[in-house]
Design an enzyme around this catalytic site. Structure first.
Site, mmCIF file in Angstrom:
data_model
loop_
_atom_site.group_PDB
_atom_site.id
_atom_site.type_symbol
_atom_site.label_atom_id
_atom_site.label_comp_id
_atom_site.label_asym_id
_atom_site.label_seq_id
_atom_site.Cartn_x
_atom_site.Cartn_y
_atom_site.Cartn_z
ATOM 1 N N LYS A 78 27.887 -17.513 48.931
ATOM 2 C CA LYS A 78 28.999 -17.501 49.883
ATOM 3 C C LYS A 78 29.924 -16.318 49.610
ATOM 4 O O LYS A 78 30.407 -15.663 50.544
ATOM 5 C CB LYS A 78 29.786 -18.805 49.814
ATOM 6 C CG LYS A 78 29.071 -19.999 50.422
ATOM 7 C CD LYS A 78 29.975 -21.210 50.526
ATOM 8 C CE LYS A 78 31.036 -21.016 51.581
ATOM 9 N NZ LYS A 78 31.820 -22.253 51.806
ATOM 10 N N TYR A 100 25.151 -21.732 45.495
ATOM 11 C CA TYR A 100 25.938 -21.997 46.710
ATOM 12 C C TYR A 100 27.198 -21.148 46.732
ATOM 13 O O TYR A 100 27.472 -20.431 47.701
ATOM 14 C CB TYR A 100 26.291 -23.481 46.766
ATOM 15 C CG TYR A 100 27.244 -23.855 47.881
ATOM 16 C CD1 TYR A 100 26.789 -23.962 49.199
ATOM 17 C CD2 TYR A 100 28.585 -24.097 47.614
ATOM 18 C CE1 TYR A 100 27.657 -24.295 50.215
ATOM 19 C CE2 TYR A 100 29.465 -24.437 48.640
ATOM 20 C CZ TYR A 100 28.994 -24.546 49.932
ATOM 21 O OH TYR A 100 29.865 -24.868 50.941
#
Length: 268
Positions: free
Chosen positions: A18, A14
């Protein structure tokens, strides 16, 4: 604008993806395309489908823990402020704008101890407060074990802990809003107290029903199995054996409750 270098040792896809996406987007900034990146921190509010439902569900099930003593300062972002920051940045964004090609942290600008902020959110959502805690070292080790066990056992549920989550819960996270205010006029309009009032008044935060007993038994069985694995790795064979026996008993209870549920034609 943010001048902190990007991290390299990410504990979860995650955060890693990003960072990659933000860097690629900012690299596209130029005379033909103006780009700004915003980093709203922990967005919450009425209608939240992500953070609050998970917190409330775990609180009702008695599965919510603080990592550390809960004194680390954490800032959050009320949903209206997150939306306003995007509108403010859009109004100022141009190839020669001060914000073009830069990244900005966005939040309410009101850091609170995580224990206080979390419990106020839970209270507004009609959930019990979190009172128990575990050390960061313990949470990190449990997270490492869970990251291996869940894929191995093909469990569809979210693991109770990951290394990334342990770090997030135990670390202070708050930033100055001055760069965003200076470069595109962002000023949070809804404070934490007002946001709590709005959240409490929202029908979307009505307390959920209790977790079915058979699902609870499966969860507890997995938890004791994880404890057994950790104990075995640390050389505590007695604890490992006891935890394994409890896990099997809970799993059998889960199967029995599941069978009863099927016979009755409804959830237990």
């Amino acid at each position: 604008a943010d001048e902190v270098p990007y991290g390299e040792d990410f504990q979860a896809p995650y955060a890693a993806t990003k960072a990659i996406a933000e860097q690629e987007a900012l690299a596209a900034n130029g005379p033909e395309l103006a780009v700004v990146a915003l980093r709203p921190r922990l967005i919450w509010g009425p209608g939240d489908p992500q953070i609050l439902p998970r917190l409330v569900e775990r609180a009702h099930a008695g599965r919510l823990r603080l990592v550390g003593d809960g004194s680390n300062l954490v800032d959050t972002t009320y949903i209206d402020n997150a939306a306003q920051a995007h509108l403010d940045a859009l109004d100022r964004l141009a190839p020669d704008a001060a914000c073009a090609g830069k990244a900005y942290f966005i939040s309410n600008g009101e850091p609170l101890p995580i224990r206080e902020g979390l419990n106020r959110l839970l209270q507004a959502a009609g959930a019990p407060p979190v009172t128990r805690s575990i050390s960061f070292k313990t949470a990190y080790r449990i997270g490492a074990v869970c990251e291996r066990l869940w894929p191995l056992l093909r469990l569809r549920s979210e693991p109770p802990m990951t290394r990334f989550l342990a770090e997030q819960l135990a670390t202070a996270h708050w930033y100055s809003m001055e760069p965003a205010r200076r470069d595109f006029g962002y000023v949070p309009r809804v404070g934490f107290d007002e946001g709590i009032i709005r959240l409490k008044a929202s029908p979307s935060t009505a307390p959920r029903g209790a977790t079915p007993r058979n699902a609870q038994m499966l969860h507890y069985a997995v938890v004791f199995f994880v404890i057994a694995v950790i104990a075995a790795l640390l050389g505590f064979s007695g604890i490992a054996g006891a935890a394994t026996n409890i896990a099997w008993i809970l799993f059998v209870v889960f199967l029995i409750l599941g069978a009863i549920s099927l016979l009755r034609g409804r959830r237990v």
